[in-house]
Design an enzyme around this catalytic site. Structure first.
Site, PDB file in Angstrom:
ATOM      1  N   GLY A   1       0.939   5.107  -0.250  1.00 11.89           N
ATOM      2  CA  GLY A   1      -0.086   6.308  -0.103  1.00 11.89           C
ATOM      3  C   GLY A   1       0.581   7.290  -0.530  1.00 11.89           C
ATOM      4  O   GLY A   1       1.733   7.384  -0.812  1.00 11.89           O
TER       5      GLY A   1
ATOM      6  N   THR B   1      -1.374  31.998  20.993  1.00  7.22           N
ATOM      7  CA  THR B   1      -1.680  31.721  19.563  1.00  7.22           C
ATOM      8  C   THR B   1      -1.455  30.472  19.074  1.00  7.22           C
ATOM      9  O   THR B   1      -2.346  29.636  18.641  1.00  7.22           O
ATOM     10  CB  THR B   1      -0.992  32.860  18.628  1.00  7.22           C
ATOM     11  OG1 THR B   1      -1.353  34.245  19.151  1.00  7.22           O
ATOM     12  CG2 THR B   1      -1.298  32.634  17.154  1.00  7.22           C
TER      13      THR B   1
ATOM     14  N   LYS C   1       3.268   1.248   3.359  1.00  6.68           N
ATOM     15  CA  LYS C   1       2.842   0.062   4.372  1.00  6.68           C
ATOM     16  C   LYS C   1       2.989  -1.321   3.330  1.00  6.68           C
ATOM     17  O   LYS C   1       2.565  -1.359   2.329  1.00  6.68           O
ATOM     18  CB  LYS C   1       1.531   0.114   4.965  1.00  6.68           C
ATOM     19  CG  LYS C   1       1.409  -1.081   6.179  1.00  6.68           C
ATOM     20  CD  LYS C   1       0.228  -0.960   6.743  1.00  6.68           C
ATOM     21  CE  LYS C   1       0.270   0.199   7.826  1.00  6.68           C
ATOM     22  NZ  LYS C   1      -1.093   0.064   8.957  1.00  6.68           N
TER      23      LYS C   1
ATOM     24  N   ASP D   1      -7.286   3.619  -1.155  1.00  2.00           N
ATOM     25  CA  ASP D   1      -7.429   3.140   0.188  1.00  2.00           C
ATOM     26  C   ASP D   1      -8.939   3.449   0.769  1.00  2.00           C
ATOM     27  O   ASP D   1      -9.153   2.600   1.692  1.00  2.00           O
ATOM     28  CB  ASP D   1      -6.554   4.430   1.292  1.00  2.00           C
ATOM     29  CG  ASP D   1      -6.740   5.900   0.481  1.00  2.00           C
ATOM     30  OD1 ASP D   1      -7.426   5.833  -0.408  1.00  2.00           O
ATOM     31  OD2 ASP D   1      -6.538   6.934   1.262  1.00  2.00           O
ATOM     32  N   ARG D   2      -9.574   4.294   0.264  1.00  6.47           N
ATOM     33  CA  ARG D   2     -11.103   4.509   0.562  1.00  6.47           C
ATOM     34  C   ARG D   2     -11.850   3.024   0.328  1.00  6.47           C
ATOM     35  O   ARG D   2     -12.635   2.680   1.307  1.00  6.47           O
ATOM     36  CB  ARG D   2     -11.850   5.436  -0.021  1.00  6.47           C
ATOM     37  CG  ARG D   2     -11.519   6.834   0.355  1.00  6.47           C
ATOM     38  CD  ARG D   2     -11.963   7.907  -0.436  1.00  6.47           C
ATOM     39  NE  ARG D   2     -13.401   7.892  -0.120  1.00  6.47           N
ATOM     40  CZ  ARG D   2     -14.344   8.548  -0.584  1.00  6.47           C
ATOM     41  NH1 ARG D   2     -13.913   9.353  -1.725  1.00  6.47           N
ATOM     42  NH2 ARG D   2     -15.676   8.633  -0.169  1.00  6.47           N
TER      43      ARG D   2
ATOM     44  N   GLY E   1     -10.350   6.781  -4.358  1.00  9.77           N
ATOM     45  CA  GLY E   1      -9.188   6.501  -3.948  1.00  9.77           C
ATOM     46  C   GLY E   1      -8.886   5.065  -3.593  1.00  9.77           C
ATOM     47  O   GLY E   1      -9.949   4.397  -2.885  1.00  9.77           O
TER      48      GLY E   1
ATOM     49  N   ASP F   1       0.865  -1.287  -0.062  1.00 11.82           N
ATOM     50  CA  ASP F   1       0.251   0.185  -0.190  1.00 11.82           C
ATOM     51  C   ASP F   1       0.840   1.345  -0.085  1.00 11.82           C
ATOM     52  O   ASP F   1       1.355   1.585   0.962  1.00 11.82           O
ATOM     53  CB  ASP F   1      -0.870   0.063   1.261  1.00 11.82           C
ATOM     54  CG  ASP F   1      -1.768   1.348   1.317  1.00 11.82           C
ATOM     55  OD1 ASP F   1      -2.141   1.700   0.287  1.00 11.82           O
ATOM     56  OD2 ASP F   1      -2.211   1.597   2.399  1.00 11.82           O
TER      57      ASP F   1
END
Length: 244
Positions: free
Chosen positions: A9, A173, A14, A97-98, A95, A7
């Site tokens: 990305g 801040t 990975k 991964d999705r 995608g 995978d």
């Protein structure tokens, strides 16, 4: 059989090795570099496998994987056979991964409504109806993208990094940025989960992704964590295609 899962990305690579359904080894590179990928494969015992699947957002590494794999190598594309019905209207832009995460979730909880939330470069929401039909979901900026945007599109706001703890009321801040980004992301995820639960009361929620550690306090009330969900989903896609 030994299965190699790759995978690659946007910012992380990975690699995993399965012996049938047992995960026996995995490695992560915090980059998407084909040369580093090849070195890791050869030096860490991920070669000599029976079949493999490659999912990559940019580089073509399939030819290299084919040289070290005895059997079939699947490259995940919009044309790959999937173990569920894909009703997404623009599959060419979906995608890898999705869809892999959605399939992984459906395999873990067969027959259930599933919402997979991937907490990575982007935060993605992917819904599977009754474990069989991928419907779609949502995409929003991830934690680091939000920090970088505040720095890039303003003149004086500093670039910060994620923190597991962020006060509600920032008294500096930097503290205000941390509060806005970290608490804002968590509030977004919680709100999306509740919206889905109103429509699907028995839905299973699965969190995954590289920023999962910043959402651990949310793991209750049928919200589960699975850092290897996408790898598991890719494994399901591979075995499904090998059976065809």
């Amino acid at each position: 059989m030994r299965f190699l899962i790759c995978d690659l990305g946007n910012t992380r690579t990975k690699i995993a090795l399965y012996n049938d359904d047992l995960l026996i080894k995995q490695a992560i590179l915090n980059e998407n570099n084909p040369d580093a990928f090849a070195r890791l494969i050869c030096s860490s015992g991920f070669n000599h496998t029976d079949a493999a699947i490659v999912s990559s957002v940019s580089h073509d590494t399939t030819s290299f994987v084919e040289r070290i794999t005895a059997g079939r190598v699947i490259t995940l594309t919009e044309h790959t056979l999937l173990p569920l019905i894909n009703e997404y209207k623009t599959p060419s832009t979906l995608g890898n991964d999705r869809i892999a995460g959605a399939i992984g979730g459906a395999a873990l909880y067969p027959g259930n409504d599933i919402l997979v939330i991937d907490l990575g470069t982007a935060i993605t929401y992917d819904f599977v109806e009754k474990g069989k039909i991928y419907k779609g979901g949502g995409i929003s900026p991830g934690i680091n993208m939000r920090f970088k945007s505040l720095n890039a599109f303003t003149m004086r706001l500093p670039l910060l990094t994620p923190s597991a703890e962020a006060p509600l009321i920032g008294t500096t801040t930097s503290g205000a940025i941390g509060s806005g980004v970290m608490n804002g992301c968590r509030a977004e995820v919680s709100g999306i989960i509740e919206a889905y639960r109103l429509l699907y009361p028995k839905i299973k929620i699965i969190l995954t992704g590289g920023d999962l550690i910043y959402f651990e306090k949310m793991l209750k009330n049928n919200i589960f964590a699975n850092p290897n969900l996408i790898i598991w989903g890719l494994k399901q896609i591979l075995t499904y295609n090998l059976e065809k």
